[in-house]
Design a protein around this motif. Structure first.
Motif, PDB file in Angstrom:
ATOM      1  N   TRP A 137      -3.617-139.962 -31.557  1.00 59.91           N
ATOM      2  CA  TRP A 137      -5.141-139.349 -31.571  1.00 59.91           C
ATOM      3  C   TRP A 137      -5.907-140.808 -31.485  1.00 59.91           C
ATOM      4  O   TRP A 137      -6.989-140.761 -30.793  1.00 59.91           O
ATOM      5  CB  TRP A 137      -5.440-138.516 -32.837  1.00 59.91           C
ATOM      6  N   GLN A 138      -5.536-141.801 -32.356  1.00 60.92           N
ATOM      7  CA  GLN A 138      -6.348-142.998 -32.414  1.00 60.92           C
ATOM      8  C   GLN A 138      -6.287-143.758 -30.969  1.00 60.92           C
ATOM      9  O   GLN A 138      -7.381-144.228 -30.458  1.00 60.92           O
ATOM     10  CB  GLN A 138      -5.898-143.712 -33.572  1.00 60.92           C
ATOM     11  N   GLU A 139      -5.026-143.827 -30.371  1.00 56.07           N
ATOM     12  CA  GLU A 139      -5.087-144.417 -29.141  1.00 56.07           C
ATOM     13  C   GLU A 139      -5.835-143.735 -27.926  1.00 56.07           C
ATOM     14  O   GLU A 139      -6.493-144.435 -27.432  1.00 56.07           O
ATOM     15  CB  GLU A 139      -3.476-144.652 -28.667  1.00 56.07           C
ATOM     16  N   GLN A 140      -6.108-142.427 -28.122  1.00 57.22           N
ATOM     17  CA  GLN A 140      -6.693-141.696 -26.912  1.00 57.22           C
ATOM     18  C   GLN A 140      -8.306-142.069 -27.327  1.00 57.22           C
ATOM     19  O   GLN A 140      -8.788-141.986 -26.394  1.00 57.22           O
ATOM     20  CB  GLN A 140      -6.615-140.240 -27.337  1.00 57.22           C
ATOM     21  N   LEU A 141      -8.683-142.118 -28.338  1.00 56.12           N
ATOM     22  CA  LEU A 141     -10.037-142.167 -28.946  1.00 56.12           C
ATOM     23  C   LEU A 141     -10.388-143.789 -28.332  1.00 56.12           C
ATOM     24  O   LEU A 141     -11.456-143.913 -27.824  1.00 56.12           O
ATOM     25  CB  LEU A 141     -10.121-142.076 -30.427  1.00 56.12           C
TER      26      LEU A 141
ATOM     27  N   LEU B  85      -9.236-145.319 -25.717  1.00 52.97           N
ATOM     28  CA  LEU B  85      -8.997-145.086 -24.398  1.00 52.97           C
ATOM     29  C   LEU B  85     -10.321-144.596 -24.030  1.00 52.97           C
ATOM     30  O   LEU B  85     -11.075-145.063 -22.950  1.00 52.97           O
ATOM     31  CB  LEU B  85      -7.790-144.481 -23.851  1.00 52.97           C
ATOM     32  N   GLU B  86     -10.774-143.529 -24.557  1.00 54.26           N
ATOM     33  CA  GLU B  86     -12.015-142.950 -24.249  1.00 54.26           C
ATOM     34  C   GLU B  86     -13.213-143.826 -24.364  1.00 54.26           C
ATOM     35  O   GLU B  86     -14.309-144.093 -23.497  1.00 54.26           O
ATOM     36  CB  GLU B  86     -12.286-141.550 -25.047  1.00 54.26           C
ATOM     37  N   TRP B  87     -13.261-144.639 -25.427  1.00 54.86           N
ATOM     38  CA  TRP B  87     -14.267-145.679 -25.856  1.00 54.86           C
ATOM     39  C   TRP B  87     -14.358-146.622 -24.674  1.00 54.86           C
ATOM     40  O   TRP B  87     -15.269-147.086 -24.237  1.00 54.86           O
ATOM     41  CB  TRP B  87     -14.002-146.315 -27.270  1.00 54.86           C
ATOM     42  N   ASP B  88     -12.966-147.030 -24.189  1.00 57.19           N
ATOM     43  CA  ASP B  88     -13.012-148.055 -23.415  1.00 57.19           C
ATOM     44  C   ASP B  88     -13.454-147.696 -22.032  1.00 57.19           C
ATOM     45  O   ASP B  88     -14.020-148.458 -21.045  1.00 57.19           O
ATOM     46  CB  ASP B  88     -11.517-148.579 -23.123  1.00 57.19           C
ATOM     47  N   ASN B  89     -13.460-146.378 -21.653  1.00 58.39           N
ATOM     48  CA  ASN B  89     -13.921-145.748 -20.360  1.00 58.39           C
ATOM     49  C   ASN B  89     -15.201-145.653 -20.312  1.00 58.39           C
ATOM     50  O   ASN B  89     -15.858-145.341 -19.065  1.00 58.39           O
ATOM     51  CB  ASN B  89     -13.244-144.509 -19.947  1.00 58.39           C
ATOM     52  N   LEU B  90     -16.161-145.998 -21.325  1.00 58.68           N
ATOM     53  CA  LEU B  90     -17.643-145.986 -21.233  1.00 58.68           C
ATOM     54  C   LEU B  90     -18.108-147.206 -20.409  1.00 58.68           C
ATOM     55  O   LEU B  90     -17.708-148.262 -20.582  1.00 58.68           O
ATOM     56  CB  LEU B  90     -18.111-146.038 -22.507  1.00 58.68           C
TER      57      LEU B  90
END
Length: 119
Positions: free
Chosen positions: A93-97, A99-104
């Motif tokens: 879950w932390q890694e997914q979060l 990745l989402e943050w890096d996609n901004l």
């Protein structure tokens, strides 16, 4: 002739200047009598100094307290193991979060606290 060591006598104060320098307890400070401001400010300043000191002492006493575990070393190790298992389960879950943050897009981070103007 014997000389005697003695301090020089100081001149008496000028009566006019003495009256000017004398404090008047009936004078006003911020529309209140000076004595009332002094009586109110002294406890307030004392509390402002005392309360942080008491908080530091309370924290110090809490940190110095010894905690006794009824289950012994086995209970402590089980608790630590449970913490590590929980962290490892949340890792995906932390890694997914992240990745989402890096996609901004980077430009969206400019002045994030400033409200946008209405269009």
């Amino acid at each position: 002739a014997n000389r005697v060591l003695a301090p020089e006598p100081f001149p008496l104060p000028d009566p006019e200047r003495y009256e000017q320098a004398r404090q008047n307890p009936e004078s006003d400070v911020l529309f209140f009598p000076a004595w009332m401001v002094a009586v109110s400010a002294a406890p307030l300043i004392g509390c402002c100094l005392l309360i942080p000191c008491v908080c530091v002492l309370r924290r110090y006493s809490t940190l110095r307290r010894q905690y006794y575990v009824s289950g012994g070393d086995a209970a402590i190790e089980a608790f630590v193991q449970e913490v590590f298992v929980t962290v490892m389960q949340k890792k995906g879950w932390q890694e997914q979060l992240i990745l989402e943050w890096d996609n901004l897009p980077a430009h969206t981070m400019n002045d994030i606290h400033r409200p946008r103007a209405a269009r």
